[in-house]
Each structure stands twice: as structure tokens, then as C-alpha cells.
Write an enzyme that holds these catalytic residues in place. Sequence first.
Site, short mmCIF file in Angstrom:
data_model
loop_
_atom_site.label_atom_id
_atom_site.label_comp_id
_atom_site.label_asym_id
_atom_site.label_seq_id
_atom_site.Cartn_x
_atom_site.Cartn_y
_atom_site.Cartn_z
N TYR A 144 0.82 -1.22 0.00
CA TYR A 144 0.00 0.00 0.00
C TYR A 144 0.86 1.27 0.00
O TYR A 144 0.35 2.36 -0.30
CB TYR A 144 -0.95 0.03 1.21
N LYS A 195 3.00 -15.24 1.93
CA LYS A 195 2.87 -15.92 0.63
C LYS A 195 4.31 -16.21 0.19
O LYS A 195 4.76 -15.80 -0.89
CB LYS A 195 2.12 -15.00 -0.34
N ASP A 227 -3.59 -17.82 1.20
CA ASP A 227 -4.77 -18.45 0.59
C ASP A 227 -5.35 -19.51 1.53
O ASP A 227 -6.57 -19.62 1.71
CB ASP A 227 -4.45 -19.03 -0.80
N ASP A 251 -5.50 -6.56 5.68
CA ASP A 251 -6.69 -5.79 5.30
C ASP A 251 -7.82 -6.77 4.96
O ASP A 251 -8.95 -6.66 5.44
CB ASP A 251 -6.33 -4.95 4.06
N ASP A 255 -11.14 -8.30 7.56
CA ASP A 255 -12.55 -8.13 7.19
C ASP A 255 -13.27 -9.48 7.19
O ASP A 255 -14.44 -9.57 7.58
CB ASP A 255 -12.69 -7.48 5.81
#
Length: 360
Positions: A144, A195, A227, A251, A255
Site C-alpha cells: 500500500y 505468501k 490463501d 486488510d 474483514d
Amino acid sequence: MASKMKKVLVLPGDNIGPEIIAEAVKVLNKVNQQFDLGIVLDYAHLGGAALDAVGEPCPQETLDKARASDAILLGAVGGPQWDNVERHLRPEKGLLTIRSKLELFGNLRPAIMYPQLAHASSLKPEFVSGLDILIVRELVGGIYFGEPRGIRILENGEREGYNTYKYSESEILRIGRMAFEAAMVRGKRLCSVDKSNVLEATMLWREVMNELAADYPEVELSHMYVDNAAMQLVMRPKQFDVIVTGNMFGDILSDTAAMLTGSIGMLPSASLDKKGGGMYEPCHGSAPDIAGQGVANPLATILSVAMMLRYSLDAADAADAIEKAVSDVLDQGLRTGDIYTDGMTRVGTVAMGDAVVAAL
Ligand code: NAD
């Protein structure tokens, strides 16, 4: 007598922001008086409200006031009103700016399932009742913020969007420490999500987490690819205690964890700097679709006040009292629309805030 004056900067923000903040401030004022906390409030603009007031989403005055405060309480920013402003002026840019200028690198997002709301989750109650996960998300680095970034024209004339995913060792170390420390005062299990089968930045992430583990022999460290973590979160969420991960994965996963609990309207968050100062805000956004209707759930913001009292203002008793009051109003059957189920009493934003104050 209050021992020391503590300054809290309140940033109501946009859309439902001012509505939920008004209730959280009522609650804060109540415990301030009950526990003689000596808290004084100041206000400033952030996001679209700041853009409208002074032409930029994170004004210098807001940053100055933030630096002079012991903690910051934020509503939420953004909304379609500002969809067409230039990218660097967008309300969300104001949020990213304040987080990075204050070096709020550690985002703590608890996902706690209140037993009273087990039926509000989209998962079967047996999968989620008793759920208590803490997600520690790195907040000021990763893709980001990575440079270079942008949209450029390639030699063949087509456009290309690009971003940079990078983490330095020191950035990983400081968020890793925060997560290990958090695990130490909870279930002592930490799952680092990366990852590393594909991304070098997260290969280093995994290496550094393994190195840090030597300093925390009591904490059981495990690793999971993002994943798989997404899958495990909805399959067997109660296996997790603390999860630590980078900005983008955090992020998304936070959620997902939020929805396990039935409503994003229930979840607080803390964004901390290395001195324990921080900004506290609900996990949800500014919910433009329900703004101005008086129906937003203020409990995530009220619970953010509790986190603020615990982590930045040294007032754990007052934090406990707020969390108990929230649980009490749920016991009374009061529900805003987002957590409403048949047989409960539907209330609006103000009535919910008043009920928490009364329960205190
Ligand atoms: P959102 O979280 O605002 O809303 C998602 C859904 O949840 C909506 O249906 C909304 O009505 C509902 N909801 C959210 N909070 C609620 C509450 N307290 N009570 C009841 N229902 C609630 O996410 P979005 O729609 O993707 O984003 C809206 C705006 O908020 C965008 O401009 C986005 O950029 C911004 N945003 C800001 C923050 C922040 O300030 N930290 C975080 C996320 C999104």
C-alpha cells in the site's frame, strides 16, 4: 482528583462518522467522570470533512493536534461525495497519511464473537461461538505504500498499473514483536501469514518471524500461506489465537474475521506506534448507504474507546466497564439493524449509545 490530564483528539470524519462518534464521546465522557480519568477532548477534521473545510484530507493542523495528544479517536472517512477528486486529495489518502506520519505501524483488530450474537454470523453458531481472534496487521508498509507505484504508458502505447511490495527487516521486526507480545498476554499461539512460496518480500517476513521466535520461547509460532489462511478462517476459525500479517493480507483477512462475528458494526481496532500512543477506530468504513438515517451501530466505536483506555490511557478498569456495559445492552436484547434478529428490540444509533451509558 485526576492524577494527570490526558488529551484525546476526536476526528469524527465523514458520513456515519459523526453519528457514531457522538455516541462514543457520550460513553467516554461518562467513564471520564466515573473513573476520574482527567481526559480532555479536542476535535479536528480528517478525510472528506477536512477536504471540504480546508482543501486537503489530512491538514497540518490535524497532524499537529494528533502529535500533541495521548490518543486519537476516529469515526470513519470517505464516501461517494469525493469520488471525483484527484487521487492525492481523496479522503482515504488522509487516513493513510495520518497513519504513516504518526508511524502507527501496528494495527490490532480483535474479532470477538459475543455469545448473544452467535446467530448473527453467516457460519453455524458452533463454528463461531466463543471465537476470540486478534489480528495484528502491519499498517504503514508493504504494497500500500511501496514505491515506485503508479499508472504508466508502455512503449506499445497500452497503460500499465504497478505497485511495489517490500518490507525491510526492521519493519518486520517491530510488527513481529508487537504480535509476539500480544500473544504472550493471550493464548500464546501466533500464526504468521505470508505468501512465501511466491513473494520474496514475504520469504524474508517468514525468516524474521522465525528468528524472533527465539526471544519468545513460550509462544508457539506457526506459518500459513494467505490463501490457506483465508480458507481456514471460514472453515475452522477457532484454531487461531493471534495472527500477524502484512498490510494487504491483513486488510483482507481482518474483514473476513470481522464477518465471522456477524457484524462489522461490532469490531473496534487500534493502530499503535512504538510508544503505545495510537489511533482508535471502528473496523468499518463510513457506510454512506446508511448515513444520516440514525441507524448505524455505534458499538464498534464505543469498543474502540475501551481499547483506547486500555492501550494508551492506562485505564483498564474503565475499559472493562465499557466492555461489560456493551455486553449488558446485548443481554437486554437491544440491536441495531445490522445485528438485528427476530424477537430482539430494534434501536437506532442514539438509543444504543444511551443504553450503554445507562448500563455504565
Ligand atoms: P463500509 O464498512 O462503510 O460499509 C460496508 C457495509 O457495512 C455497508 O452496507 C454499511 O452500511 C455497513 N456498515 C458499516 N458500518 C456499519 C455500522 N456501524 N452499522 C451498521 N452497518 C454498517 O465499507 P464500504 O461501503 O466499502 O466503504 C464506504 C466508504 O468508507 C468508502 O469511501 C471507503 O473508502 C471508506 N472506508 C473507510 C474506512 C476508514 O475510515 N477506516 C475503512 C473502510 C472503508
